[in-house]
Design an enzyme around this catalytic site. Structure first.
Site, PDB file in Angstrom:
ATOM      1  N   GLU A 273       0.839  -1.199   0.000  1.00  0.00           N
ATOM      2  CA  GLU A 273       0.000   0.000   0.000  1.00  0.00           C
ATOM      3  C   GLU A 273       0.876   1.251   0.000  1.00  0.00           C
ATOM      4  OE1 GLU A 273      -3.459   2.068   2.811  1.00  0.00           O
ATOM      5  OE2 GLU A 273      -2.120   0.542   3.647  1.00  0.00           O
ATOM      6  N   LYS A 343      -9.404   2.578  -3.471  1.00  0.00           N
ATOM      7  CA  LYS A 343      -9.933   2.100  -2.193  1.00  0.00           C
ATOM      8  C   LYS A 343     -11.304   2.703  -1.912  1.00  0.00           C
ATOM      9  CE  LYS A 343      -8.696   1.477   2.678  1.00  0.00           C
ATOM     10  NZ  LYS A 343      -7.718   1.755   3.736  1.00  0.00           N
ATOM     11  N   CYS A 395      -5.648  -2.599   2.677  1.00  0.00           N
ATOM     12  CA  CYS A 395      -5.564  -2.446   4.132  1.00  0.00           C
ATOM     13  C   CYS A 395      -6.860  -2.830   4.840  1.00  0.00           C
ATOM     14  CB  CYS A 395      -5.146  -1.007   4.455  1.00  0.00           C
ATOM     15  SG  CYS A 395      -4.684  -0.748   6.188  1.00  0.00           S
TER      16      CYS A 395
END
Length: 518
Positions: A273, A343, A395
């Site tokens: 990430e 995301k 994440c």
């Protein structure tokens, strides 16, 4: 007479306080069921003792009893939350611990609602099979589900995750982690009845064990394809204090490229990430060169990066070396939004700040680097890397089973999650994060790869077993050849909906029963 009444009241008060202390201790002990300890048996035992203690309580007392249990569970289980606040957020240790405690108290409201509902529904029969084996599991499951979406959700340390290394984990391919929470609560209910000498309740364990050990594997429709994919997962181990410093940008990029150089024989190379801690436009030359290198070596590089669309910034994944006709005609990297993942489920405070006009001036904690991201679409196409379809989660997103389930289809080859858990140092947080990723692999019946900045970087098979991993807090590359599978698990097909309908129906039955009793 008054003296006797006063003495009785004082004794009752002491017993109530002792019960709350015991409930807190039982809740705190459940942390041992999760990574890194994985003592799976503790959760159902602790829950059963708490349930047994609450049998004769009125709704108010039951609420506070389970509030204490929940506070113990979260105050210990997610104590690592304060690390990012005081180490990187600029808050004094007492303030960060206080905020962590407030979060734990909020999360404890969900078990407390279970206790309130349990006492309200069953005031006249607190020892029944109905109460312990059906109503309690339904209430517990619904409150855990609610915790996963209210105020954006925090579905951490669900009871079901205690079974990631336990004997019931195969059931997750049918009913998911939330369904395992239902089963854990049912087992706890059976044990609680045993404490009241109703031993026949233990018979419920027989079908559960049989399904977990024999039926679940038989129902599996996951089959090997005979093909494999070679991956290289790069763990850069960039210090969090340096990650967003402008002078560290180019050394970081060169480090990732140098680490990857010996692994260009892999089909897919994964960087974590925000491995490229800058917007695409700032590193266009680097992306062009990396794209050419990937094409020349017939590999694909999936990397975390900051992407921009008009005035919005996104925490994204892009693919370098896509090998399609457009890439062959123009070897430079083109940021056109295709083959990119943005995301969707953002982390409060870390990636967006609610009420930011009010909160940002209070403390540096509310001004963490890159805490103003926009949200990507809920449903996005799989990434394509050298012909392989990859379903990504960045994440925190890996903790939301339905979102990833909606992204997986029959053509999906791999699950991919990238993260930067350096925010949480040497705490249990990153290990619990890894545990959650393992559960997604079981639920969806696909191998999973996890690339992180400083650990845990690992490969997980479709049964949730870690087959390869790098040590935490070290620089390195994890190379692995992953056998591919096809087919769908039952959970991939049906998700959580049937379970939630069942729980809702049980609550409706409970309401009808209560009305008849009145």
């Amino acid at each position: 007479m008054l003296t006797n009444i006063r003495a009785f009241a004082q004794q009752k008060s002491r017993l109530s306080a002792l019960r709350l202390v015991l409930a807190f201790i039982l809740g705190a002990s459940t942390a041992l069921s999760f990574a890194p300890y994985s003592l799976w048996i503790i959760y159902p035992i602790a829950m059963s003792l708490a349930l047994w203690q609450s049998e004769s309580l009125n709704p108010k007392a039951s609420f506070f009893h389970w509030l204490s249990f929940g506070f113990g569970c979260f105050a210990v289980g997610i104590s690592w939350v304060h690390v990012s606040m005081d180490t990187f957020g600029g808050l004094p240790l007492p303030a960060s611990v206080a905020l962590m405690a407030l979060l734990a108290l909020y999360l404890a409201l969900y078990p407390a609602l279970t206790g309130l509902g349990l006492a309200w529904f069953t005031r006249t029969n607190s020892h029944s099979l109905w109460r312990n084996l059906l109503l309690f599991p339904a209430l517990w499951t619904l409150t855990e589900w609610a915790r996963g979406w209210v105020l954006t959700g925090f579905p951490w340390i669900w009871a079901g995750y205690s079974q990631t290394e336990g004997p019931l984990k195969a059931l997750a391919s049918i009913i998911g982690a939330l369904g395992l929470s239902f089963i854990i609560a049912m087992i706890a209910g059976a044990l609680a009845l045993c404490f009241s000498k109703r031993y026949k309740s233990l018979l419920i364990l027989l079908p559960i064990t049989a399904v977990a050990a024999w039926v679940a594997p038989k129902l599996s429709q996951i089959q090997p394809t005979g093909e494999s994919v070679k991956v290289a997962l790069v763990q850069g181990n960039i210090p969090q204090s340096m990650k967003w410093e402008p002078e560290a940008l180019w050394p970081t990029l060169l480090k990732y490229m140098d680490l990857s150089r010996e692994h260009f024989d892999a089909d897919i190379i994964v960087w974590p990430e925000a491995a490229i801690p800058a917007p695409e436009s700032m590193v266009q030359d680097f992306l062009d060169n990396a794209n050419k290198v990937a094409n020349l070596n017939h590999t694909s590089i999936i990397t975390g990066i900051i992407s921009r669309q008009q005035e919005d910034f996104y925490n994204s994944l892009i693919v370098l070396g896509n090998h399609n006709q457009k890439q062959q005609d123009n070897p430079d990297y083109e940021s056109d939004g295709s083959n990119q993942f943005k995301k969707h489920h953002l982390l409060p405070i870390g990636e967006f700040v609610p009420f930011q006009a009010l909160l940002r001036p209070i403390a540096p904690f509310f001004n963490l680097p890159m805490s103003s991201f926009a949200r990507g679409d809920y449903l996005q196409p799989n990434l394509s890397a050298l012909g392989h379809k990859v379903a990504p989660a960045i994440c925190y997103e890996i903790a939301f089973p339905e979102q990833l389930r909606d992204s997986v289809n029959l053509g999906t080859d791999l699950l991919l999650t990238v993260s930067n858990d350096a925010w949480f140092g040497t705490s249990n947080g990153p290990l619990q994060h890894m545990e959650i990723a393992q559960m997604r692999a079981i639920e969806l019946g696909r191998p999973l790869v996890r690339a992180t900045n400083n650990g845990v970087t690992a490969v997980v098979d479709e049964n949730g077993n870690i087959t390869a991993a790098l040590p935490q807090f070290e620089t390195g590359v994890l190379s692995a050849t992953i056998p591919l599978v096809t087919g769908q698990t039952w959970f991939a097909k049906i998700g959580q909906t049937p379970l939630l309908i069942l729980c809702g129906a049980l609550l409706l039955v409970g309401f009808i029963r209560r009305q008849k009793q009145q």
